[in-house]
Structures are given as C-alpha cells and as structure tokens.
Design a protein around this motif. Structure first.
Motif, PDB file in Angstrom:
ATOM      1  N   GLU A  44      34.440  41.163  40.226  1.00 52.15           N
ATOM      2  CA  GLU A  44      33.868  41.188  38.881  1.00 52.15           C
ATOM      3  C   GLU A  44      34.172  42.507  38.189  1.00 52.15           C
ATOM      4  OE1 GLU A  44      30.104  38.651  37.250  1.00 52.15           O
ATOM      5  OE2 GLU A  44      29.914  39.679  39.157  1.00 52.15           O
ATOM      6  N   ASP A  45      35.271  43.133  38.605  1.00 52.56           N
ATOM      7  CA  ASP A  45      35.720  44.332  37.915  1.00 52.56           C
ATOM      8  C   ASP A  45      36.360  43.912  36.592  1.00 52.56           C
ATOM      9  OD1 ASP A  45      36.256  46.968  37.406  1.00 52.56           O
ATOM     10  OD2 ASP A  45      37.318  47.329  39.291  1.00 52.56           O
ATOM     11  N   TRP A  46      36.387  44.882  35.649  1.00 52.95           N
ATOM     12  CA  TRP A  46      36.884  44.535  34.325  1.00 52.95           C
ATOM     13  C   TRP A  46      37.429  45.778  33.657  1.00 52.95           C
ATOM     14  CZ3 TRP A  46      33.373  41.646  30.279  1.00 52.95           C
ATOM     15  CH2 TRP A  46      34.074  41.421  29.096  1.00 52.95           C
ATOM     16  N   PRO A  47      38.742  45.912  33.444  1.00 52.82           N
ATOM     17  CA  PRO A  47      39.776  44.951  33.822  1.00 52.82           C
ATOM     18  C   PRO A  47      40.042  45.002  35.321  1.00 52.82           C
ATOM     19  CG  PRO A  47      40.787  46.892  32.883  1.00 52.82           C
ATOM     20  CD  PRO A  47      39.295  47.085  32.756  1.00 52.82           C
ATOM     21  N   GLY A  48      40.421  43.868  35.900  1.00 51.78           N
ATOM     22  CA  GLY A  48      40.530  43.845  37.347  1.00 51.78           C
ATOM     23  C   GLY A  48      41.643  42.987  37.901  1.00 51.78           C
ATOM     24  N   LEU A  49      42.534  42.512  37.048  1.00 55.77           N
ATOM     25  CA  LEU A  49      43.608  41.658  37.545  1.00 55.77           C
ATOM     26  C   LEU A  49      44.471  42.383  38.563  1.00 55.77           C
ATOM     27  CD1 LEU A  49      44.683  39.905  34.223  1.00 55.77           C
ATOM     28  CD2 LEU A  49      43.376  38.908  36.100  1.00 55.77           C
ATOM     29  N   ALA A  50      44.732  43.670  38.317  1.00 58.89           N
ATOM     30  CA  ALA A  50      45.565  44.432  39.254  1.00 58.89           C
ATOM     31  C   ALA A  50      44.895  44.571  40.615  1.00 58.89           C
ATOM     32  CB  ALA A  50      45.875  45.812  38.680  1.00 58.89           C
ATOM     33  N   LYS A  51      43.571  44.569  40.649  1.00 55.86           N
ATOM     34  CA  LYS A  51      42.857  44.664  41.925  1.00 55.86           C
ATOM     35  C   LYS A  51      43.101  43.429  42.782  1.00 55.86           C
ATOM     36  CE  LYS A  51      38.849  46.738  42.282  1.00 55.86           C
ATOM     37  NZ  LYS A  51      37.406  47.076  42.188  1.00 55.86           N
ATOM     38  N   ILE A  52      43.103  42.260  42.161  1.00 55.09           N
ATOM     39  CA  ILE A  52      43.394  41.042  42.913  1.00 55.09           C
ATOM     40  C   ILE A  52      44.797  41.117  43.497  1.00 55.09           C
ATOM     41  CG2 ILE A  52      43.651  38.529  42.799  1.00 55.09           C
ATOM     42  CD1 ILE A  52      41.628  38.537  40.502  1.00 55.09           C
ATOM     43  N   SER A  53      45.751  41.537  42.682  1.00 49.73           N
ATOM     44  CA  SER A  53      47.132  41.642  43.158  1.00 49.73           C
ATOM     45  C   SER A  53      47.245  42.624  44.315  1.00 49.73           C
ATOM     46  CB  SER A  53      48.053  42.079  42.017  1.00 49.73           C
ATOM     47  OG  SER A  53      48.127  41.076  41.020  1.00 49.73           O
ATOM     48  N   ALA A  54      46.536  43.754  44.225  1.00 46.15           N
ATOM     49  CA  ALA A  54      46.602  44.764  45.289  1.00 46.15           C
ATOM     50  C   ALA A  54      46.044  44.222  46.593  1.00 46.15           C
ATOM     51  CB  ALA A  54      45.845  46.013  44.864  1.00 46.15           C
ATOM     52  N   LEU A  55      44.935  43.497  46.522  1.00 43.70           N
ATOM     53  CA  LEU A  55      44.332  42.955  47.737  1.00 43.70           C
ATOM     54  C   LEU A  55      45.223  41.886  48.374  1.00 43.70           C
ATOM     55  CD1 LEU A  55      40.640  42.725  46.492  1.00 43.70           C
ATOM     56  CD2 LEU A  55      41.556  44.348  48.167  1.00 43.70           C
ATOM     57  N   ARG A  56      45.804  41.038  47.559  1.00 41.57           N
ATOM     58  CA  ARG A  56      46.704  40.026  48.122  1.00 41.57           C
ATOM     59  C   ARG A  56      47.969  40.680  48.686  1.00 41.57           C
ATOM     60  NH1 ARG A  56      42.896  36.784  49.326  1.00 41.57           N
ATOM     61  NH2 ARG A  56      42.314  35.188  47.796  1.00 41.57           N
ATOM     62  N   ALA A  57      48.384  41.799  48.109  1.00 39.62           N
ATOM     63  CA  ALA A  57      49.530  42.525  48.661  1.00 39.62           C
ATOM     64  C   ALA A  57      49.199  43.113  50.025  1.00 39.62           C
ATOM     65  CB  ALA A  57      49.976  43.630  47.708  1.00 39.62           C
ATOM     66  N   TYR A  58      47.977  43.621  50.191  1.00 38.58           N
ATOM     67  CA  TYR A  58      47.544  44.114  51.505  1.00 38.58           C
ATOM     68  C   TYR A  58      47.645  42.993  52.542  1.00 38.58           C
ATOM     69  CZ  TYR A  58      45.330  48.230  49.291  1.00 38.58           C
ATOM     70  OH  TYR A  58      45.063  49.390  48.600  1.00 38.58           O
ATOM     71  N   ALA A 117      49.554  40.335  52.430  1.00 40.39           N
ATOM     72  CA  ALA A 117      50.948  39.973  52.661  1.00 40.39           C
ATOM     73  C   ALA A 117      51.652  40.959  53.590  1.00 40.39           C
ATOM     74  CB  ALA A 117      51.692  39.892  51.327  1.00 40.39           C
ATOM     75  N   GLU A 118      51.290  42.230  53.493  1.00 37.60           N
ATOM     76  CA  GLU A 118      51.923  43.234  54.350  1.00 37.60           C
ATOM     77  C   GLU A 118      51.233  43.378  55.697  1.00 37.60           C
ATOM     78  OE1 GLU A 118      51.578  46.568  51.713  1.00 37.60           O
ATOM     79  OE2 GLU A 118      49.739  47.323  52.657  1.00 37.60           O
ATOM     80  N   GLY A 119      50.119  42.651  55.890  1.00 36.93           N
ATOM     81  CA  GLY A 119      49.428  42.643  57.166  1.00 36.93           C
ATOM     82  C   GLY A 119      48.474  43.791  57.409  1.00 36.93           C
ATOM     83  N   THR A 120      48.071  44.485  56.330  1.00 40.85           N
ATOM     84  CA  THR A 120      47.137  45.602  56.506  1.00 40.85           C
ATOM     85  C   THR A 120      45.688  45.215  56.202  1.00 40.85           C
ATOM     86  OG1 THR A 120      47.501  46.401  54.243  1.00 40.85           O
ATOM     87  CG2 THR A 120      48.928  47.290  55.992  1.00 40.85           C
TER      88      THR A 120
END
Length: 309
Positions: free
Chosen positions: A170-184, A186-189
């Motif tokens: 529920e961050d605002w703006p927060g779209l980049a946060k979703i992308s960062a978490l999904r990137a984590y 994907a990289e297995g961290t």
C-alpha cells in the motif's frame, strides 16, 4: 483454511456495520458478507484500518471476527487485522481469532520505527508473538503508519520469518517496489510471497502488470477489482483497463483522506450491503454537496459500464 504464499485474487477489506447511534450491527455483518461473496471475492479481511478497528473494544473486535467467520462458514479465507501498540494485545487477539478459524493475521508496524534494523527487529518480535504456526501479512502502508519499508527490508523480514506469507502493498507511489520484490524472487534472493495491493484499488491495473497477485483493499464496487484481476489472469489486459477506467472516477473520489470511508459506506448503504452508512464517532459525515458529487459519479459510471458491456 490457512493463508499461504499462493494466495491470489481479491481479499476485500470489510467495513464494520454500525447502527445510526454507533452500536455494532452484528446482524448487518451477515448481510455484508453475503454482498461481498456474491460479487466473487476470494477472501475477506476484517478489523482493517478502514474497518474502524481502532474504534472497537477488545470484546467487540472478537465479536465482529466471530460473526464474519460464522457467516463465511469456510467458503473463503478470512484474514484478521491484529495490529496493536504492544505485543501482548497483538498476541492475545491473534490467538483468539486463529482459534475461531481465521486463515491468518495482518500486522502493521508501529509508528515509532525508523531504521531498517528497527523495522526488521520489530517484525521478528511480532512474528514470534503470533507464533510460527500463524501466517501473517506484512501491511506496508506508509501514508498511514509513517513507516517507510524499502524492498530490501521487506526481503529481510520475509527471509527471517517463514510465517510471513503475504505483503499488503500500500505504498504510494509503489509500482517500483513490486518490481523490485519480484526481481528478488527471480534472482533467488527472496522466497515467493503473495502480494496483494491496497489504496482502494486506485492503481490495480498497473499493479497487476508489475506482478501483484490481486488486491486486498476496500471499494464500494468490489466487482471492479474482481473483474480486473480476472481479466489479467486470462491475459486480457485491455479488458482489465477498460473495466478499471469505468470505475476510476469514483475510486479516486472514495480515496480522499478523511472522507473516503464515509463515501464508501454511503455507496454500500445505497447498494443495500449495509443498513446504515454511519461511522462510529469520531467520524466524518458527508455534506449535501458531497452526496451530490457521489450521485453524479454513480450516474456517469453506469453510462461507462453500458458502453463497455
């Protein structure tokens, strides 16, 4: 029915029905629950911030939860907000609602947390308080809590506490946060967790495109969120945007700080979901001008929905 990291769909944040004089309307919970389920929600979240949880006594919180769970009768999972200034109250309410049959609990950070280490340490304490067998949702709502939780700290909390299975983003703006978490992931961290989003669904169309699994928020037309999530799931992105666009003006109006819950309850009462639009004191009341604007938005929304039908 226990919450886990595979959760998807729409977990609607339920309002709490009151009589005009501020008394709890427990019978009205049955009516409201049926309304939500008939519109296809995947789950319910009760005792959230927009459910006026801070205005309830401990006994009322338990009674509200019990009534929702009884009416749901295992058809969908129910998450219960147990946020509290201290761990003792949090632990007591968590144990009580899980014994009733809740699927998990939601925990927002206390406002005093500032550093990354403070946030990670506090959530370690909260996770231990509710117990390893109780799945919890990390509520990330800095506009309300005042606590900024960067993606790297969310990753720390998730990795350190196996019972953290979902982020209420529920961050605002927060779209980049979703992308960062999904990137984590994907990289297995970072292990996979469910990400459901808030803010009244105001950014749901693009949040889904960034990797969200659905919504955990309230809006007087929960079917909008259900339809947007379903359209994304079947790959019909343009349909998702069309549906979202039709409801956006009202969703925007409903998201006004201080006034939004009164708007939501007014529309829910108009739709027959609750008998009274009353907020428990202290609470905002709509002016005649507010009501006229909402009615205009509802009329225009009906026209837009007919155009995309």
């Amino acid at each position: 029915m226990t919450l886990d990291a595979s959760a998807r769909g729409v977990f609607v944040i339920a309002v709490t029905p009151f009589h005009d004089d501020g008394r709890l309307d427990l019978d009205g919970i049955d009516r409201l629950t049926d309304f939500y389920l008939e519109r296809g929600v995947t789950g319910l979240t009760v005792l959230g911030m927009m459910g006026e949880a801070p205005k309830l006594t401990a006994a009322e919180s338990a009674a509200v939860t019990e009534r929702f769970l009884k009416r749901v009768a295992g058809r969908v999972p129910v998450v219960v907000g147990v946020s509290a200034p201290g761990f003792a109250a949090m632990g007591e309410l968590s144990a009580r609602v899980m014994d009733m049959g809740a699927a998990g609990v939601m925990i927002a950070p206390v406002a005093s947390l500032r550093s990354d280490d403070q946030i990670a340490g506090w959530y370690a304490g909260a996770a231990a308080t509710v117990g390893p067998a109780t799945p919890f949702v990390l509520q990330d709502y800095p506009l309300s809590t005042g606590v900024q939780i960067p993606p790297s700290v969310i990753r720390r909390v998730v990795e350190a506490n196996p019972n953290c299975v979902m982020l209420k983003h529920e961050d605002w703006p927060g779209l980049a946060k979703i992308s960062a978490l999904r990137a984590y992931e994907a990289e297995g961290t970072m292990r996979h967790i469910s990400i459901l989003t808030g803010n009244g669904g105001l950014f749901l169309d693009f949040e889904m495109a960034r990797g969200a699994d659905g919504a955990m928020t309230g809006f007087a037309f929960p079917e909008m969120m259900v339809d947007v999530v379903a359209a994304h799931a079947r790959g019909d992105v343009e349909r998702a945007h069309d549906v979202f666009d039709a409801y956006l003006p009202l969703a925007r109006y409903e998201q006004q700080p201080g006034l939004g819950l009164a708007v939501r309850k007014y529309v829910l009462a108009k739709r027959g979901a609750i008998a009274s639009a009353a907020l428990r004191a202290p609470g905002t009341k709509l002016t005649p001008a507010d009501v006229a604007e909402v009615e205009r938005l509802l009329a225009r929304q009906t026209t837009r929905l007919e155009e995309i039908a």
